[in-house]
Design an enzyme around this catalytic site. Sequence first.
Site, PDB file in Angstrom:
ATOM      1  N   ASP A  49     -28.940  32.601  -5.232  1.00 37.33           N
ATOM      2  CA  ASP A  49     -29.027  34.065  -5.310  1.00 37.33           C
ATOM      3  C   ASP A  49     -30.018  34.598  -4.264  1.00 37.33           C
ATOM      4  O   ASP A  49     -30.168  35.813  -4.108  1.00 37.33           O
ATOM      5  CB  ASP A  49     -29.374  34.544  -6.724  1.00 37.33           C
ATOM      6  CG  ASP A  49     -30.719  34.038  -7.215  1.00 37.33           C
ATOM      7  OD1 ASP A  49     -31.351  33.214  -6.513  1.00 37.33           O
ATOM      8  OD2 ASP A  49     -31.140  34.455  -8.311  1.00 37.33           O
ATOM      9  N   LYS A 118     -26.640  26.818 -11.456  1.00 35.09           N
ATOM     10  CA  LYS A 118     -28.099  26.678 -11.517  1.00 35.09           C
ATOM     11  C   LYS A 118     -28.680  27.880 -12.256  1.00 35.09           C
ATOM     12  O   LYS A 118     -28.188  28.998 -12.102  1.00 35.09           O
ATOM     13  CB  LYS A 118     -28.700  26.600 -10.106  1.00 35.09           C
ATOM     14  CG  LYS A 118     -30.240  26.555 -10.117  1.00 35.09           C
ATOM     15  CD  LYS A 118     -30.813  26.112  -8.795  1.00 35.09           C
ATOM     16  CE  LYS A 118     -31.003  27.210  -7.791  1.00 35.09           C
ATOM     17  NZ  LYS A 118     -31.892  28.321  -8.221  1.00 35.09           N
ATOM     18  N   GLU A 187     -39.801  24.457  -7.306  1.00 37.53           N
ATOM     19  CA  GLU A 187     -40.168  25.337  -6.181  1.00 37.53           C
ATOM     20  C   GLU A 187     -41.668  25.626  -6.185  1.00 37.53           C
ATOM     21  O   GLU A 187     -42.289  25.816  -7.255  1.00 37.53           O
ATOM     22  CB  GLU A 187     -39.375  26.658  -6.279  1.00 37.53           C
ATOM     23  CG  GLU A 187     -39.719  27.617  -5.142  1.00 37.53           C
ATOM     24  CD  GLU A 187     -38.715  28.737  -4.922  1.00 37.53           C
ATOM     25  OE1 GLU A 187     -37.668  28.764  -5.584  1.00 37.53           O
ATOM     26  OE2 GLU A 187     -39.011  29.589  -4.053  1.00 37.53           O
TER      27      GLU A 187
HETATM   28  O1  KIV Z   1     -31.599  31.055  -4.540  1.00 38.78           O
HETATM   29  C1  KIV Z   1     -31.856  30.043  -3.856  1.00 38.78           C
HETATM   30  O2  KIV Z   1     -31.434  29.916  -2.712  1.00 38.78           O
HETATM   31  C2  KIV Z   1     -32.674  29.014  -4.456  1.00 38.78           C
HETATM   32  C3  KIV Z   1     -33.214  27.965  -3.541  1.00 38.78           C
HETATM   33  C4  KIV Z   1     -34.248  28.530  -2.679  1.00 38.78           C
HETATM   34  C5  KIV Z   1     -33.670  26.780  -4.289  1.00 38.78           C
HETATM   35  O3  KIV Z   1     -32.922  29.043  -5.618  1.00 38.78           O
END
Ligand code: KIV
Length: 276
Positions: A49, A118, A187
């Site tokens: 996102d 995710k 992260e």
């Molecule tokens: O949204 C995203 O791209 C992410 C990555 C930075 C891990 O969560």
Amino acid sequence: MSVQPQQKRRTAASIQALKGARPVVCLTAYTAPIAKLLDPHCDLLLVGDSLGMVVYGMESTVSVTVEMMIAHGQAVMRASKEACVVVDLPFGSYQESKEQAFRTAARIMKETGASAVKLEGGEEMAETVAFLSSRGIPVMGHVGLMPQLVNATGGYRSLGRSDAEAEKIRRDACAIDDAGAFSMVIEGTIEPVARDISAGLKAVTIGIGASAACDGQVLVSDDMLGVFTTFKPRFVKHFANLAPEISAAAAAYAEEVKARTFPGEDHTFQMKRQKL
Ligand code: KIV
């Protein structure tokens, strides 16, 4: 007629099997042409996102919608054939209940064909992760710095220096692992904490700003390529520097258009010559 064996996409299970064998390679992808270029080199392509900020110029990821994630997920799936594609559940589309999370995740998987979703969150999301994982939806978790919580936590900074912070990240990671996540992003977390967590989990940990001690790494592709230059966090490395090249190409194009040297003969259609 010989039947060619079909090249199989990596799955959540095959990614998890890499734990302890070799580091897992992940990059974000949002569009078809970039997905096509990254696919042969990546185990995982994450339709993150972060596209809200990187592609749409939003201030945070909070305004990203399910429809945006589906459109970009479809583009990445169309252009890739080897990597396991994971699509982010955007803010507000899963936190209300495990049933809401299932509906959103199932819709995203049906409409994109992606292999997994995710979601951000620790202990508070464990029940949801277990609900999805036990119903056919492979889940990648996301602990440590969680960009969707920026309004509550007040910004982007590395975590884990105090005992309380380190303990919270550990508890979050263990809860998501016990709930059945096949993988999780860690992260913005200091190395000793990321190392400790990675060594103790079944899930494959994918670090971003969390050191080489994680089981794999992810970067935002536009950061890695040097296209997104609004800001550069310490953990980003530019493996290419495309922003000045794009500017130079646009300047050269503008000059040729104004001078009428583009389009030239080679780029111009004419009447066909008659054969004698
Ligand atoms: O949204 C995203 O791209 C992410 C990555 C930075 C891990 O969560």
